[in-house]
Design a protein around this motif. Sequence first.
Motif, PDB file in Angstrom:
ATOM      1  N   GLY A 642      56.471  38.636  32.408  1.00 48.08           N
ATOM      2  CA  GLY A 642      56.205  39.809  32.904  1.00 48.08           C
ATOM      3  C   GLY A 642      56.275  41.227  32.656  1.00 48.08           C
ATOM      4  O   GLY A 642      55.574  41.391  31.378  1.00 48.08           O
ATOM      5  N   ALA A 643      56.784  41.735  33.379  1.00 50.65           N
ATOM      6  CA  ALA A 643      56.661  43.319  32.687  1.00 50.65           C
ATOM      7  C   ALA A 643      57.704  43.332  31.498  1.00 50.65           C
ATOM      8  O   ALA A 643      57.698  44.310  30.942  1.00 50.65           O
ATOM      9  N   ALA A 687      47.185  39.098  28.783  1.00 47.30           N
ATOM     10  CA  ALA A 687      47.902  39.628  30.007  1.00 47.30           C
ATOM     11  C   ALA A 687      49.235  40.214  29.762  1.00 47.30           C
ATOM     12  O   ALA A 687      49.552  41.053  30.225  1.00 47.30           O
ATOM     13  N   ALA A 688      49.959  39.438  29.056  1.00 48.52           N
ATOM     14  CA  ALA A 688      51.418  39.627  28.937  1.00 48.52           C
ATOM     15  C   ALA A 688      51.477  41.054  28.217  1.00 48.52           C
ATOM     16  O   ALA A 688      52.547  41.704  28.374  1.00 48.52           O
ATOM     17  N   GLU A 694      39.168  48.170  29.190  1.00 48.81           N
ATOM     18  CA  GLU A 694      38.024  47.261  28.667  1.00 48.81           C
ATOM     19  C   GLU A 694      38.198  45.875  28.422  1.00 48.81           C
ATOM     20  O   GLU A 694      37.511  44.926  28.717  1.00 48.81           O
ATOM     21  N   ALA A 695      39.603  45.546  28.207  1.00 46.34           N
ATOM     22  CA  ALA A 695      39.871  43.993  28.057  1.00 46.34           C
ATOM     23  C   ALA A 695      39.818  43.421  29.434  1.00 46.34           C
ATOM     24  O   ALA A 695      39.358  42.290  29.694  1.00 46.34           O
ATOM     25  N   ALA A 696      40.348  44.461  30.530  1.00 47.91           N
ATOM     26  CA  ALA A 696      40.245  43.670  31.821  1.00 47.91           C
ATOM     27  C   ALA A 696      38.754  43.526  32.344  1.00 47.91           C
ATOM     28  O   ALA A 696      38.632  42.512  32.912  1.00 47.91           O
ATOM     29  N   ALA A 697      38.066  44.328  32.072  1.00 50.36           N
ATOM     30  CA  ALA A 697      36.753  44.221  32.322  1.00 50.36           C
ATOM     31  C   ALA A 697      35.991  43.065  31.705  1.00 50.36           C
ATOM     32  O   ALA A 697      35.262  42.087  32.244  1.00 50.36           O
ATOM     33  N   ARG A 698      36.241  42.607  30.449  1.00 54.82           N
ATOM     34  CA  ARG A 698      36.040  41.349  29.942  1.00 54.82           C
ATOM     35  C   ARG A 698      36.461  40.202  30.475  1.00 54.82           C
ATOM     36  O   ARG A 698      35.727  39.089  30.449  1.00 54.82           O
ATOM     37  N   ALA A 718      45.625  36.950  35.065  1.00 51.27           N
ATOM     38  CA  ALA A 718      45.895  37.981  34.192  1.00 51.27           C
ATOM     39  C   ALA A 718      45.405  39.287  34.818  1.00 51.27           C
ATOM     40  O   ALA A 718      45.992  40.352  34.752  1.00 51.27           O
ATOM     41  N   LEU A 719      44.322  39.248  35.618  1.00 56.42           N
ATOM     42  CA  LEU A 719      43.721  40.266  36.418  1.00 56.42           C
ATOM     43  C   LEU A 719      44.875  40.776  37.422  1.00 56.42           C
ATOM     44  O   LEU A 719      44.701  42.012  37.942  1.00 56.42           O
ATOM     45  N   SER A 720      45.231  39.751  38.084  1.00 55.69           N
ATOM     46  CA  SER A 720      46.235  40.108  39.153  1.00 55.69           C
ATOM     47  C   SER A 720      47.340  40.979  38.490  1.00 55.69           C
ATOM     48  O   SER A 720      47.827  41.940  39.445  1.00 55.69           O
ATOM     49  N   ALA A 721      47.660  41.027  37.481  1.00 58.42           N
ATOM     50  CA  ALA A 721      48.783  41.832  36.667  1.00 58.42           C
ATOM     51  C   ALA A 721      48.351  43.342  36.694  1.00 58.42           C
ATOM     52  O   ALA A 721      49.027  44.123  36.383  1.00 58.42           O
ATOM     53  N   TRP A 722      47.080  43.525  36.825  1.00 52.93           N
ATOM     54  CA  TRP A 722      46.314  44.661  36.511  1.00 52.93           C
ATOM     55  C   TRP A 722      46.567  45.620  37.701  1.00 52.93           C
ATOM     56  O   TRP A 722      46.372  45.227  38.892  1.00 52.93           O
ATOM     57  N   PRO A 723      47.127  46.719  37.719  1.00 56.25           N
ATOM     58  CA  PRO A 723      47.379  47.509  38.569  1.00 56.25           C
ATOM     59  C   PRO A 723      46.160  48.298  39.479  1.00 56.25           C
ATOM     60  O   PRO A 723      45.098  48.555  38.795  1.00 56.25           O
ATOM     61  N   GLY A 724      46.338  48.460  40.977  1.00 55.94           N
ATOM     62  CA  GLY A 724      45.351  49.055  41.435  1.00 55.94           C
ATOM     63  C   GLY A 724      44.537  48.157  42.373  1.00 55.94           C
ATOM     64  O   GLY A 724      44.585  46.802  42.340  1.00 55.94           O
ATOM     65  N   ASP A 725      43.648  48.567  43.016  1.00 54.70           N
ATOM     66  CA  ASP A 725      42.930  47.901  44.180  1.00 54.70           C
ATOM     67  C   ASP A 725      41.576  47.450  43.570  1.00 54.70           C
ATOM     68  O   ASP A 725      41.064  46.325  44.016  1.00 54.70           O
TER      69      ASP A 725
END
Length: 956
Positions: A642-643, A687-688, A694-698, A718-725
């Motif tokens: 995780g973090a 993700a880790a 840019e990586a999240a978008a891909r 992996a995207l779930s760990a990305w902050p925001g809505d």
Amino acid sequence: MKWLVFAAGLALGASQEDRPPGPLSPAEALKTFRLPAGFRIELFAAEPDVRDPVAMAFDEDGRAWVVEMADYPLGPPSGRLRLLEDTDGDGRADRSSVLASGIPFPTGVLPWRGGALVTAAPDLLFFKDEDGDGKAERREVVFTGFGEGNPQHRVNGLQFGIDAWIYGANGDSGGRIFRPGARDEKPLSIRGADFRFRPDFSGLEAVSGQSQFANTFDDWGNRFINNNPNHIRHPVFPMAYLAAASRFSLSSVESAPSDHGQRVYPASRLQPRFNDPHTAGHFTSACSVTIYRGTAFPPEFRGNAFSCEPVHNLVHRDILAPEGVTFVARRGEPNSEFLASTDNWFRPVNLCGGPDGALYVVDMYRAVVEHPQWIPLEIQRRIDLRAGEDRGRIYRIVHESSRPAARPRLGRATPEELAALLEHPDGWWRTTAQRLLVERRDAAAVEPLRKIARGSAFPPARVHALWTLAALGTLGPEAAAEALEDPESGVREHALRMAEPFLAGSEALRDRVFARVGDPSIRVRFQLALTLGRLEADARRPAALARLAARDLGDRWIRAAVLCSTGAAAPEVLACLRAEALDRLEASAPGAVELVRGLADLVAAGKDETEAARWLREVVGGETPAPAPWRMAGLSLLARSGAKARALVEKAGVAERVDGWSARALEAALDGAREPRERVEAIELVAALRPTPEAAARLETLVRPQEPQEVQVAAVRALSAWPGDPVGARLLDGWSGRVGRVRREILNAMFASPERLERLLERLERGDVRPAELEPHHRERLLKHASAAVRERARKALESAVDADRQEVVRELTEKVMALQGDPVRGERVYVQNCASCHRWHGQGFRVGPDLTVVAGRDKRALLVDILDPNRAVDPAYQTYVVKTAKDEFSGILASETPAGVTLLRAGGEQSTVLRADILTIRAWPASLMPEGIEANVTPQDFADLLEFLRRGGGK
């Protein structure tokens, strides 16, 4: 034990020529058998001297103890314990006496201390005729708490093991077992396991494997079990070692040795069947696997496995051969069976080796030995469920080369004579002599036993003697050390187990144990890998485990044993493994990536940052510019951190190298030509290390139906760990195109932030996400949310899909459906679309909920109520559990349980294994895994079609 489906022609109104004939006399029945050349079958006992027999065992004086399930199938309790004797030695019982009656559904028997132990759930009982009047005055409850359930699925199969423990089979009903009056002893759960206890009734333990009916041992103490479709299984991985390994869990501890599937070759006419018609000509009632250990058959039959198959009126034979740590079972007769009868009433339900070397066949001889639980009521009304209750036979199979055997008189044997019998070539004599030595605990036996342990020319005798000394408390570390040098690998394997209690106090013995790391036998090396787990304080352990792993990288059982014993030493084991086999690691030798991934899991489970840093340095070390697959597998630790992942990388001093690998990992994740597992590990690494926007978008581009499901799931995580809505909103935008596990991961992501939860509530209120698509723990988290506003919105959204008064919905819809004519052809399509993800039908679908094949002939109205109101009665076998960890929640039925972890099964056959060390809470969910509100997707006409399809058993 689901013995079989009965002679269904009686039940289905078949034509006269298709109906099976009536019962045969014992003399007539003998003419119906087919055996290989040179064998013959003889009658040992028949009605009225024996009736309804289901298990038997011979005592030290050659008397046969038999339990009779006279109360089958519905009671009331009227089972019997019978004693049969052949007083004139002609091979047929001529004296019969009932020692005890009124026993509830007895299933197994073992002679003990002049009496007999009998399994009769909820109890394990001890009976003894104290005064010789032919009646058992003594009736003692030894253990209690076994599950009662269906009488075909109760505790059974008592056997005395070579290690001087008594073993029993679960029977599929489980239980919490305890000794009456032993208030200081914690009850033992045998859910998902069989059990054993010491002969003095202490030391009750769960053991690996869950046998349906009976268990058996070969000459070396290897244990074999079965269930109805699988006639032989081998519990490979001992539960005791899993119990001591808090970081390691194993989803399966058994192998399936059969190399020829489930096909059988009956001699009897195949009868029409309402239940599982597709299994005609295949194992469907396999039970009582028994290893032949006698000497009366030709030598090539020794060690063969025999299994009863009563639905097809036969006994099957397998030739067992070692295959790595386990075995392969090859068909004994190419296109026939060892024993087959043309008589449809012949119901072989158990086998037993006798003191004469013969193989005894227990024949319940009934027309119906299918429990009414699986027989529709309308069919039950047309048959006699107890036809044959006044009959029963026991046969003995002999070979023409066998010689008449003298009746044993071991009850009067001296300790010296019993010790000498441990060298007898026939397994029955050795096991019986060992049992008597353990019962009597006579000090006069110790010296003769030591002589056999040191000098017998017959290797199994040495093992019997050593374990008997251990049971008597007279086996010391010196004897164990000496046995470790035995020329026979089977003795060395047992010696490692015998040595374990002495390892802490004997450096010399520890030296002998480590010396076995180069043993030529893979079974010795497997046991050594397990035994090394008892030596955590010894600095030689990591190197020894690495050598064992390097030699047998491709063997999954060796890898599992190494992982089980590694504990907190994974970095050191990897360092030694690199020294031993770096070239094979770099070349991705079979098993290499799996082993490293398993080691990484151990480090993650330990939650020790210093250990994790050591691990990362070992994984990243070297000059390799591009990471080999094993290195990527080693970095899977970061995905579980995780973090803390970035901090661990920094602490280990490998940030620059790992960041470079992360960029390569993103390209690997997007490469559809790579193996899904490699892509998943690449996604986890990206993700880790906190992907860039840019990586999240891909990564978002991977959440699409064209990608393998495991790749989609990894991308969502992996995207779930990305902050925001925004990420959450976009995942929900494609909801209608998401399936199975991908949907579940998306829902999990929605709970990661208040903003995402707001989006989920909006979609529920609009109907874009239906309440029926939420899992139980999703519903609970909404309805018990800390925010009152969230709870209220969730309640309204969930209630909008299902009427508050469920019973009224059921009543109204039932009346509509009952007025419609169903079409079974259309009904099959309804089944596939709505039921197959959780239910099996004729072998198709997933076994998450009850098998729907068995509902054929059931009342349609009652069946519809079960579908519409699944929470009215939840079968305990399909109880839903919710497991909560610090990071996640998991729900599903309990597929398996070990001391180290639990495995949950969900729709589509998906499993989750959770280490016990990670579990915060585990609780039973009060509702069925099957959701209410199915009528939102199924029309009344669909229900009518489905019911007609199910009621006819799929007939068209």
